[in-house]
Design a protein around this motif. Structure first.
Motif, short mmCIF file in Angstrom:
data_model
loop_
_atom_site.label_atom_id
_atom_site.label_comp_id
_atom_site.label_asym_id
_atom_site.label_seq_id
_atom_site.Cartn_x
_atom_site.Cartn_y
_atom_site.Cartn_z
N SER A 1 0.82 -1.21 0.00
CA SER A 1 0.00 0.00 0.00
C SER A 1 0.86 1.26 0.00
N GLY A 2 1.94 1.22 0.76
CA GLY A 2 2.83 2.38 0.81
C GLY A 2 3.50 2.64 -0.52
N ILE A 3 3.97 1.58 -1.17
CA ILE A 3 4.61 1.73 -2.47
C ILE A 3 3.62 2.28 -3.49
N ASP A 4 2.41 1.73 -3.49
CA ASP A 4 1.39 2.21 -4.43
C ASP A 4 1.03 3.66 -4.17
N THR A 5 0.95 4.05 -2.91
CA THR A 5 0.59 5.43 -2.57
C THR A 5 1.66 6.41 -3.05
N VAL A 6 2.91 6.08 -2.80
CA VAL A 6 4.00 6.94 -3.27
C VAL A 6 3.98 7.02 -4.79
N TRP A 7 3.75 5.89 -5.45
CA TRP A 7 3.70 5.86 -6.91
C TRP A 7 2.59 6.77 -7.43
N VAL A 8 1.40 6.66 -6.89
CA VAL A 8 0.27 7.46 -7.37
C VAL A 8 0.49 8.95 -7.10
N LEU A 9 1.02 9.28 -5.94
CA LEU A 9 1.29 10.69 -5.64
C LEU A 9 2.35 11.27 -6.57
N LEU A 10 3.38 10.48 -6.87
CA LEU A 10 4.41 10.92 -7.81
C LEU A 10 3.81 11.15 -9.19
N CYS A 11 3.00 10.20 -9.65
CA CYS A 11 2.38 10.34 -10.97
C CYS A 11 1.38 11.48 -11.00
N ALA A 12 0.67 11.71 -9.89
CA ALA A 12 -0.25 12.85 -9.82
C ALA A 12 0.52 14.15 -9.99
N ALA A 13 1.71 14.23 -9.39
CA ALA A 13 2.54 15.43 -9.54
C ALA A 13 2.97 15.61 -10.99
N LEU A 14 3.32 14.51 -11.67
CA LEU A 14 3.71 14.58 -13.07
C LEU A 14 2.55 15.07 -13.94
N VAL A 15 1.35 14.55 -13.67
CA VAL A 15 0.18 14.97 -14.45
C VAL A 15 -0.14 16.44 -14.16
N PHE A 16 -0.03 16.84 -12.91
CA PHE A 16 -0.26 18.25 -12.58
C PHE A 16 0.76 19.14 -13.29
N PHE A 17 2.00 18.69 -13.40
CA PHE A 17 3.04 19.48 -14.06
C PHE A 17 2.72 19.65 -15.55
N LEU B 1 -6.42 13.05 -5.84
CA LEU B 1 -5.43 13.98 -6.37
C LEU B 1 -5.03 13.61 -7.79
N PHE B 2 -4.86 12.32 -8.04
CA PHE B 2 -4.51 11.85 -9.38
C PHE B 2 -5.64 12.17 -10.36
N GLN B 3 -6.86 11.91 -9.97
CA GLN B 3 -8.00 12.15 -10.85
C GLN B 3 -8.24 13.64 -11.07
N ALA B 4 -7.99 14.46 -10.06
CA ALA B 4 -8.16 15.91 -10.19
C ALA B 4 -7.23 16.47 -11.25
N ALA B 5 -6.02 15.96 -11.32
CA ALA B 5 -5.07 16.42 -12.33
C ALA B 5 -5.58 16.11 -13.74
N PHE B 6 -6.27 14.99 -13.90
CA PHE B 6 -6.86 14.66 -15.20
C PHE B 6 -7.96 15.66 -15.56
N TYR C 1 -13.89 20.29 -9.20
CA TYR C 1 -13.81 18.83 -9.20
C TYR C 1 -13.91 18.28 -7.78
N PHE C 2 -13.34 18.99 -6.82
CA PHE C 2 -13.41 18.58 -5.42
C PHE C 2 -14.83 18.66 -4.89
N ILE C 3 -15.51 19.75 -5.19
CA ILE C 3 -16.84 19.98 -4.63
C ILE C 3 -17.87 19.05 -5.24
N ILE C 4 -17.86 18.88 -6.55
CA ILE C 4 -18.92 18.12 -7.19
C ILE C 4 -18.44 17.08 -8.19
N GLY C 5 -17.37 17.37 -8.94
CA GLY C 5 -16.98 16.52 -10.06
C GLY C 5 -16.61 15.11 -9.67
N PHE C 6 -15.81 14.96 -8.62
CA PHE C 6 -15.36 13.64 -8.22
C PHE C 6 -16.53 12.76 -7.81
#
Length: 445
Positions: free
Chosen positions: A10-26, A104-109, A62-67
């Protein structure tokens, strides 16, 4: 905390998703640089502000309604009804990552979808109505289409549609929304002549556009591999390779096709060819072989050139080629899954079933996004107006919408007028080439 295999995974997956979310946000920086480079200098700050609004107001929407609409408890396969502001019932979302990382990952999309439209409406749309669209795009238009394909029990998911990272859900939705917006908004005043001929309005900084392209390409390593939602999924290596190959193939054919067709390789089409390859491979990157990624990107690089010329001929004025890159090639990418998927694809003996499902799915999300965006823009046009005045368009949106030019003290005064007149392509070249190349006849200055 006791660490066992489950918590470690779970920890590895969480770090992976957060890293990828940052890449998508960038990637928002990529959109900003790409679009700013493609437009005239007098409008470059305004387009960056629109992308910034996608990243701020769009994220809040997206936070308020989209998600909740996209991933909440399913209602008839059409929309979600929980999870608004990340509260309520979300127990049906079963991943090894916390819901916050997934959000966070979905919000970047969601922000990326809105930013596809921002480039298409550049240089003539008012800022305030664009904010309204951003809220509705990230809060309703994109999430509803996303629920159909990615939400728990969405109707297209139940039919078996495959769209790993969003050729249909992200790119086709954004691209066909952009077409609707452009058709309602109308072209830039200097783009088309009364006799139907097309004026090239040159980009002010192709180096900036290339920087944006490289940033978007870099961010796609989060966009596609990150959609695995697991750093322990060994398929992420193949996904990354497929992503890179499609971009390289699209960029190559975009440049070579313009060289063959007009005698010179168009830098704008090299960039958009790479982005078209990325948009096209996004849907199937987890399901195809590398050779198929090459084929998808190669076709995308040709399609984007043809599509830019087509939309110019029908007076759908898109300064950055967003409709061709995302709408046309997002659609191609969704269909390509039905052709090249190793499990069920046409060329692997799967018949036409998957291809039919993919065609239905991309048609559904495209019609929805086009119609919804058209209604929003028509309502805004009637209620508050969506275009700046002719004088404001001539002077530039940076000064008139924000009160400051992008390049204070570094630009000629004529930049705040009509930009020094029209530029025309050289012999054998067409102004349908994204309107970004500036050709100067020998001896002319």
């Amino acid at each position: 905390m006791e660490v066992n295999a489950s918590t470690l995974a779970s920890g590895i997956d969480t770090v992976w998703v957060l890293l990828c979310a940052a890449l998508v946000f960038f990637m928002e920086a990529g959109f900003a640089f790409l679009e700013a480079g493609f437009v005239q200098a007098k409008n470059s700050l305004n387009i960056v502000m629109k992308v910034f609004a996608d990243s701020t107001l769009g994220m809040l929407s997206y936070f308020i309604i989209g998600f909740g609409i996209m991933f909440g408890l399913d209602r008839a396969g059409v929309f979600g009804s929980s999870g608004f502001m990340l509260s309520g019932e979300l127990g049906h979302i079963q991943y090894r990552v916390p819901i916050y990382a997934f959000w966070l990952f979905q919000a970047a999309f969601a922000m990326a979808v809105a930013s596809i439209v921002s480039g298409a409406v550049a240089e003539r749309m008012k800022f305030a109505p664009y904010l309204v669209f951003t809220v509705l795009c990230t809060g309703l238009i994109y999430p509803l289409a996303g629920h159909w394909v990615w939400g728990a029990n969405g109707w297209l998911m139940q039919l078996g549609m495959l769209d790993f990272a969003g050729s249909a859900v992200v790119h086709a939705v954004g691209g066909w929304s952009a077409l609707a917006a452009v058709l309602v908004l109308g072209p830039r005043k200097e783009k088309y002549n009364s006799d139907g001929s097309i004026n090239v309005i040159p980009a002010h900084n192709l180096h900036l556009a290339f920087l944006g392209t490289f940033i978007l390409w870099f961010g796609w390593f989060g966009f596609n591999p990150g959609s695995s939602l697991s750093g322990l999924d060994m398929n992420i290596a193949r996904i990354a390779v497929n992503t890179n190959l499609a971009a390289a193939a699209g960029g190559t054919t975009g440049a070579l096709f313009t060289m063959f067709r007009w005698g010179k390789p168009d830098p704008s089409m090299a960039m958009n060819g790479a982005l078209a390859g990325l948009a096209a491979v996004t849907g199937g990157c987890a399901f195809i072989a590398p050779a198929s990624a090459l084929a998808i990107g190669t076709v995308a690089g040709v399609l984007v050139v043809l599509a830019v010329s087509f939309f110019d001929r029908v007076k759908a004025d898109d300064p950055v080629g967003a409709i061709a890159v995302h709408g046309v090639n997002g659609t191609w990418g969704a269909l390509a899954v039905g052709i090249f998927a190793q499990d069920g694809g046409l060329v692997y003996g799967g018949g036409f079933h998957l291809l039919g499902v993919q065609a239905l799915g991309v048609l559904a999300v495209s019609v929805w996004s086009f119609a919804a965006t058209a209604l929003v823009f028509m309502a805004l046009k009637k209620l508050v107006g969506i275009r700046v005045s002719d004088q404001e368009e001539a002077e530039g949106l940076d000064l008139n919408e924000h009160g400051i030019p992008a390049y204070t003290g570094l630009v000629a005064p004529s930049m705040f007028g009509h930009g020094g007149g029209h530029s025309h392509p050289g012999p054998g070249l067409t102004p349908g080439m994204a309107g970004t190349m500036l050709y100067v006849e020998p001896g002319k200055h």
